[in-house]
Scaffold this motif. Structure first.
Motif, mmCIF file in Angstrom:
data_model
loop_
_atom_site.group_PDB
_atom_site.id
_atom_site.type_symbol
_atom_site.label_atom_id
_atom_site.label_comp_id
_atom_site.label_asym_id
_atom_site.label_seq_id
_atom_site.Cartn_x
_atom_site.Cartn_y
_atom_site.Cartn_z
ATOM 1 N N GLU A 87 7.127 -11.406 -0.905
ATOM 2 C CA GLU A 87 7.288 -9.941 -1.360
ATOM 3 C C GLU A 87 6.375 -8.860 -1.239
ATOM 4 O O GLU A 87 7.082 -7.619 -1.868
ATOM 5 N N GLU A 88 5.332 -9.423 -1.202
ATOM 6 C CA GLU A 88 4.422 -8.036 -1.064
ATOM 7 C C GLU A 88 3.325 -8.583 -0.083
ATOM 8 O O GLU A 88 3.068 -10.160 -0.511
ATOM 9 N N VAL A 89 2.604 -7.947 0.582
ATOM 10 C CA VAL A 89 1.717 -8.816 2.364
ATOM 11 C C VAL A 89 0.855 -6.893 2.254
ATOM 12 O O VAL A 89 1.604 -6.638 2.304
ATOM 13 N N VAL A 90 0.046 -7.413 3.192
ATOM 14 C CA VAL A 90 -1.628 -6.962 2.922
ATOM 15 C C VAL A 90 -1.271 -6.541 4.614
ATOM 16 O O VAL A 90 -1.239 -7.826 5.123
ATOM 17 N N VAL A 91 -1.447 -5.277 5.391
ATOM 18 C CA VAL A 91 -1.397 -5.003 6.139
ATOM 19 C C VAL A 91 -2.226 -6.219 7.675
ATOM 20 O O VAL A 91 -3.320 -6.890 6.890
ATOM 21 N N ALA B 265 2.548 -7.954 9.160
ATOM 22 C CA ALA B 265 2.059 -6.529 8.321
ATOM 23 C C ALA B 265 1.228 -6.183 9.512
ATOM 24 O O ALA B 265 0.490 -5.919 9.584
ATOM 25 N N ARG B 266 2.236 -4.559 9.874
ATOM 26 C CA ARG B 266 1.677 -3.204 10.298
ATOM 27 C C ARG B 266 1.833 -2.406 9.277
ATOM 28 O O ARG B 266 0.977 -1.761 10.099
ATOM 29 N N ARG B 267 2.196 -1.496 8.774
ATOM 30 C CA ARG B 267 2.302 -0.494 8.528
ATOM 31 C C ARG B 267 2.554 -0.489 6.981
ATOM 32 O O ARG B 267 4.192 -1.167 6.850
ATOM 33 N N THR C 247 1.190 -3.697 1.979
ATOM 34 C CA THR C 247 0.303 -2.563 1.926
ATOM 35 C C THR C 247 -1.149 -2.576 2.742
ATOM 36 O O THR C 247 -0.953 -3.150 3.272
ATOM 37 N N GLY C 248 -2.095 -1.482 2.607
ATOM 38 C CA GLY C 248 -2.787 -1.469 3.253
ATOM 39 C C GLY C 248 -3.014 -0.757 3.933
ATOM 40 O O GLY C 248 -2.308 0.798 3.537
ATOM 41 N N SER C 249 -3.999 -0.442 4.945
ATOM 42 C CA SER C 249 -3.637 0.931 5.595
ATOM 43 C C SER C 249 -3.047 0.309 7.512
ATOM 44 O O SER C 249 -4.162 -0.739 8.070
ATOM 45 N N MET C 250 -2.552 0.980 8.099
ATOM 46 C CA MET C 250 -1.678 0.937 9.662
ATOM 47 C C MET C 250 -3.321 1.052 10.096
ATOM 48 O O MET C 250 -2.565 0.110 11.517
ATOM 49 N N SER C 251 -4.104 1.563 9.772
ATOM 50 C CA SER C 251 -5.340 2.146 10.895
ATOM 51 C C SER C 251 -5.911 0.535 11.166
ATOM 52 O O SER C 251 -6.835 0.756 12.202
ATOM 53 N N PRO D 154 8.773 -0.930 13.898
ATOM 54 C CA PRO D 154 7.557 -2.145 13.842
ATOM 55 C C PRO D 154 7.125 -2.064 12.512
ATOM 56 O O PRO D 154 4.992 -1.813 12.914
ATOM 57 N N VAL D 155 7.579 -1.848 11.898
ATOM 58 C CA VAL D 155 6.728 -2.123 10.692
ATOM 59 C C VAL D 155 5.965 -3.392 10.285
ATOM 60 O O VAL D 155 4.871 -3.072 9.766
#
Lengths: 247, 414
Positions: B57-61, B130-132, B160-164, B96-97
């Motif tokens: 249910e929660e995933v990091v980039v 995960a991407r975004r 969560t995290g940062s797309m960059s 494409p999130v």
């Protein structure tokens, strides 16, 4: 100053006004063409231009020059026959490319986060320059249509190949072979564009082995000749000054 | 009096402006996928998704999650929708999130469209990376050519995290490892900028000279040809030859840099393996079915015959992804989305075990706000007023049997 008197009082002033007028007209022309050509191209070229996994060696090569020679032909007709200005095709393509890049960067990347290396537009500039050069050197609509139209179709694929080729490098992915462009289409999810909508590698052109791109380009060039004639006449008709009252 | 009227008019105008401006600050996120707007019969009589599991249910980039489960291609597929001869296992997310790192049906990778058979059940899995960052509603989804997108149940997943920091490393068959997220980007910008620059040079050459008014006068005076000088022709020739030379050279150098390229891959994947589902030993006959509009409840009278060798009870009715359950018989342990789960939404007139060989006629009521929330009640406005779904029966050992039902539905407005 009466209505019959000139608005300018010297030759220098006339030249200055004329130049100002040049820039105004050019600026307006550029953005009007940008808008019209962009909408036309989005509607007719559409997905073939949006995504790298649509840029194949058959339909992309065939369709895009045909739908892309339209506005260059029309703008050429106006600028050449009225002003002997041989940059109609280039100014149209400059407008289209600017519009496309704004769209791809702000909409496709900025709003929906598709990477730019997946959604960059196709490049028509080589064909446009050759089209303008042929019109200028020959001063003939027929020669421009036949030689220029054919060149427009033929130059499209090689003109884009330096950008497309790196994406046609094969990759093995979970037991299947695909190109990097295919993989982009698979990875970057398009909810409203399922894979079966993709019109690539379809057709009956199977007797030329792997060398179908040149054949497709020739076919595209032939059809572009016809479309050039048609849109050149559109340009002439819509470039009429019949409705403008003479001074 | 006039001054007062003017003041009122002015204030009203200001109030209108403030209202419109204030409205701009309320911009709720459009995060749904239109799943509730899709015709109810499309969701109830085409693809039945079940045994779904969202692994996280929660995933990091850069981390992955899977959606797995099964789908049953309903045998009573509506006539108004094209058969799933060309279908594509998609995923319902807002762009494409995530990237779709893999998708499988029956163990086979399905990056392309597939042919599905009516009446068959398939196992599927979608691997997402995960991407975004954000909260995303992640749906199962099957696109059917001629039928449109058939969207399945969705669950909220937080990235969560940062797309960059997102990377997408791929190793090609030529042995090169690239990041597909940024690969070829510099090359693309370079060539587009170069050609745009050449186009601007051509334009600039002509813009040095007077453009419109003097040239129009000259052309109308029959002196148009004099406007093109010998230098102009030489420059034009240079541009023409130069363009062809650049195209030829760039193509040759590209072929040298990328000697191995292949065409885009396309084509339908046939022979997708379905699950060998055991033949159910429970037979169900729908005697009648009504949907009571005021009560948001479907009532069915059904005759159940147990042809097996152990006693069974009805535990679940699943339609359009909404699960109506009898908590005394079966409970969800997979974290199924709350809005699609009616834990006590199934009422059975007599749900005592039906012994082997026994036949019993019972009244079953499936009631929950989901009928309205998911606009399944709109079924009564569909052109073919039938409903369909899956019934799950359980024996005392917890073994499950799936039975399909499909019957006409009569709405009740009082």
């Amino acid at each position: 100053m009466s209505a019959s008197q000139s608005a300018v009082r010297s030759r220098a002033e006339a030249v200055k006004v004329s130049r100002t007028f040049d820039w105004l007209i050019l600026f307006t022309l550029f953005f009007v063409v940008l808008g019209g050509y962009h909408v036309h191209f989005m509607l007719t070229g559409g997905d073939w231009d949006f995504w790298t996994d649509w840029k194949d060696r058959r339909l992309w090569v065939t369709v895009l020059p045909i739908v892309g020679i339209t506005f260059p032909a029309a703008v050429q007709a106006v600028l050449w026959w009225r002003y002997r200005l041989p940059f109609g095709a280039v100014v149209a393509v400059l407008g289209l490319l600017l519009g496309e890049w704004i769209n791809r960067y702000l909409n496709f990347w900025g709003w929906t986060y598709f990477p730019v290396n997946f959604v960059f537009p196709s490049n028509f500039m080589p064909g446009a320059i050759v089209l303008d050069v042929i019109l200028m050197l020959t001063g003939s609509m027929t020669t421009t249509a036949v030689v220029g139209g054919l060149a427009y179709g033929l130059l499209f694929y090689p003109g884009n190949w330096p950008v497309i080729a790196p994406l046609h490098v094969p990759v093995e992915y979970n037991g299947m072979m695909m190109t990097l462009a295919d993989l982009q289409g698979y990875h970057y999810v398009r909810t409203g564009t399922p894979e079966y909508i993709r019109m690539v590698e379809k057709g009956t052109l199977r007797t030329f082995g792997k060398d179908v791109a040149p054949v497709s380009a020739f076919f595209s060039g032939f059809v572009s000749i016809i479309i050039y004639f048609l849109w050149h006449f559109f340009g002439k008709w819509f470039g009429s000054t019949a409705f403008v009252e003479a001074a | 009096m006039k001054i007062l009227k003017d003041k009122v008019a002015k204030l009203s105008f200001v109030a209108l402006l403030i209202t419109i401006t204030a409205a701009m600050f309320y911009a709720p996120t459009a995060s749904a996928h239109g799943e509730k707007s899709q015709a109810a019969f499309m969701r109830m009589r085409t693809i039945h998704w079940f045994d779904l599991n969202w692994s996280k249910e929660e995933v990091v980039v850069n981390d992955t999650m899977t959606i797995s489960g099964k789908f049953f291609v309903f045998g009573g597929w509506p006539e108004t929708v094209d058969k799933p001869d060309i279908s594509f296992l998609n995923i319902g997310i807002p762009g494409p999130v995530f990237i779709r790192a893999g998708s499988w049906i029956g163990g086979q990778l399905v990056p392309r469209s597939v042919q599905l058979e009516l009446g068959e059940t398939y196992e599927f899995k979608v691997l997402l990376k995960a991407r975004r960052p954000g909260d995303w509603h992640v749906h199962t989804m099957m696109n059917v050519k001629g039928g449109g997108p058939i969207i399945g149940p969705g669950k909220w997943v937080t990235v969560t995290g940062s797309m960059s920091s997102f990377t997408n490393p791929i190793t090609t068959l030529t042995g090169q490892t690239i990041d597909l997220e940024t690969y070829n980007l510099g090359n693309t910008y370079f060539w587009h900028a170069a050609w745009y620059g050449i186009g601007l040079l051509w334009l600039a050459y002509w813009c040095r000279k007077p453009l419109f008014v003097p040239r129009l006068i000259a052309v109308e005076a029959g002196k148009g040809d004099a406007l093109i000088t010998g230098t102009d022709k030489k420059v034009a020739l240079g541009f023409g030859v130069g363009v062809i030379a650049i195209v030829a050279m760039s193509m040759a150098s590209t072929n040298e840099s990328f000697p191995i390229t292949t065409p885009l891959q396309a084509g339908l994947l046939r022979g997708i393996k379905s699950i060998d589902m055991p033949v159910p030993t429970v037979a169900v006959k729908i005697e009648d079915a009504t949907y009571r509009v005021p009560g948001r409840a479907m009532q069915m009278t059904m005759t159940i015959t147990n042809n097996g060798d152990s006693a069974i009870r009805l535990g679940e009715f699943n339609t359009a992804g909404v699960r109506f359950m009898d908590a005394a018989v079966a409970q969800d342990e997979t974290g199924y989305p709350d809005d699609l789960l009616a834990e006590e939404g199934l009422t059975v007139s007599d749900n005592s075990p039906i012994a082997p060989g026994q036949s019993r006629t019972i009244q079953v009521t499936a009631s929950d706000a989901a009928w309205e929330v998911y606009r399944l009640a709109d079924l009564i406005y569909d052109p073919d007023s039938r409903f369909a779904g899956l019934l799950f029966f359980y024996d005392q050992s917890g073994n499950r049997q799936m039975v399909t039902i499909d019957a006409p539905l009569i709405p009740s407005f009082i």
